[in-house]
Design an enzyme around this catalytic site. Structure first.
Site, PDB file in Angstrom:
ATOM      1  N   SER A 158      69.690  44.463 -86.239  1.00 61.62           N
ATOM      2  CA  SER A 158      68.688  45.109 -85.387  1.00 61.62           C
ATOM      3  C   SER A 158      68.652  44.473 -83.992  1.00 61.62           C
ATOM      4  CB  SER A 158      67.333  45.060 -86.113  1.00 61.62           C
ATOM      5  OG  SER A 158      66.386  45.860 -85.478  1.00 61.62           O
ATOM      6  N   ASP A 180      67.854  56.294 -90.206  1.00 64.08           N
ATOM      7  CA  ASP A 180      67.280  55.180 -89.436  1.00 64.08           C
ATOM      8  C   ASP A 180      66.535  55.741 -88.231  1.00 64.08           C
ATOM      9  OD1 ASP A 180      66.793  52.953 -87.845  1.00 64.08           O
ATOM     10  OD2 ASP A 180      68.632  51.941 -88.467  1.00 64.08           O
ATOM     11  N   HIS A 192      66.199  51.847 -91.666  1.00 62.72           N
ATOM     12  CA  HIS A 192      66.547  50.702 -90.826  1.00 62.72           C
ATOM     13  C   HIS A 192      66.774  49.420 -91.636  1.00 62.72           C
ATOM     14  CE1 HIS A 192      66.960  48.948 -86.899  1.00 62.72           C
ATOM     15  NE2 HIS A 192      66.043  48.026 -87.154  1.00 62.72           N
TER      16      HIS A 192
HETATM   17  C1  MLT Z   1      65.354  46.313 -80.329  1.00 64.17           C
HETATM   18  O1  MLT Z   1      64.301  46.239 -79.733  1.00 64.17           O
HETATM   19  O2  MLT Z   1      66.280  45.527 -80.187  1.00 64.17           O
HETATM   20  C2  MLT Z   1      65.488  47.441 -81.295  1.00 64.17           C
HETATM   21  O3  MLT Z   1      64.500  48.367 -81.096  1.00 64.17           O
HETATM   22  C3  MLT Z   1      65.497  47.006 -82.698  1.00 64.17           C
HETATM   23  C4  MLT Z   1      64.255  46.247 -83.043  1.00 64.17           C
HETATM   24  O4  MLT Z   1      63.252  46.858 -83.421  1.00 64.17           O
HETATM   25  O5  MLT Z   1      64.281  45.057 -82.955  1.00 64.17           O
END
Ligand code: MLT
Length: 211
Positions: A102, A152, A183
């Site tokens: 992520s 996701d 996700h």
């Molecule tokens: C981010 O902010 O890098 C992406 O949205 C994934 C997350 O939720 O961390």
């Protein structure tokens, strides 16, 4: 940067750079590293940014809207940290494979987008396109595994395909694995990543069988 370093047990095995998701820590992906390559050295880093107390690798302005200035700054900070860690712990700087989930996958993607040779390969679990409009360095010979969820809501399938196209366009050898999931990082996705890694970088088993 706050981190854990664990030396490896197999000469030449890639060093695994672990990059957690939003709200995670350097402890989160240790079990993933064990599943992927248990005899590799591990460098697991905590993101330097806090969002309401949750560690991240760079700031965002809203969900899915990145602060691009901070992303560039933090990517350089991580790139420099890798140089320092290699000197401090004595590992080969050119032998680092990232495993990110992520937000951690997004900064790993940003490293690939900006710095030639910074990663030997990458396992990106649920990444987004870190930034559009950048001229990428050559990623020729760099294998990249992308784990994605068909449902996701954060890293949507179209964006996964866009990222695959950008990385392949720069010469990377990209493998995309789809899960019937959202996700979340599932055990089957980690097992696929482990099989992908073993095919490209080997496992300790051949060596152990010989000795
Ligand atoms: C981010 O902010 O890098 C992406 O949205 C994934 C997350 O939720 O961390």
């Amino acid at each position: 940067m706050k981190h854990i370093y664990r030396p490896g047990k197999r000469e030449g095995a890639p060093v695994l750079l672990l990059l957690h998701g939003t709200g995670g820590t350097e402890h989160d992906l240790l079990s993933v590293a064990d599943a992927v390559s248990s005899d590799s050295a591990v460098l697991s880093v905590r993101g330097n940014v806090l969002e309401n107390g949750m560690p991240r690798f760079f700031r965002r302005l809203a969900e899915g809207v990145f602060d691009l200035e901070d992303l560039a700054f933090r990517t350089k900070e991580l790139h420099d940290f890798l140089d320092e860690a290699a000197a401090q712990y004595g590992f080969e700087r050119g032998n680092v494979v990232a495993i990110g989930y992520s937000n951690g996958a997004n900064i790993a993607g940003s490293l690939l987008f900006r710095y030639e040779g910074t990663l030997k390969g990458a396992i990106l679990h649920h990444p987004m396109v870190p930034q559009r409009g950048l001229q990428l360095p050559s990623l020729s010979g760099v294998p990249v595994f992308i784990g994605a969820g068909e449902n996701d809501p954060i890293c949507r399938p179209e964006e996964t395909e866009e990222l695959e196209g950008i990385l392949s366009g720069a010469g990377a050898e990209v493998s995309v694995h789809w899960e019937r999931a959202g996700h979340r990082l599932t055990g089957t996705e980690v097992a696929e990543a482990a099989a992908w890694f073993a095919e490209r970088f080997g496992t300790g088993e051949e060596g152990q069988a010989k000795s």
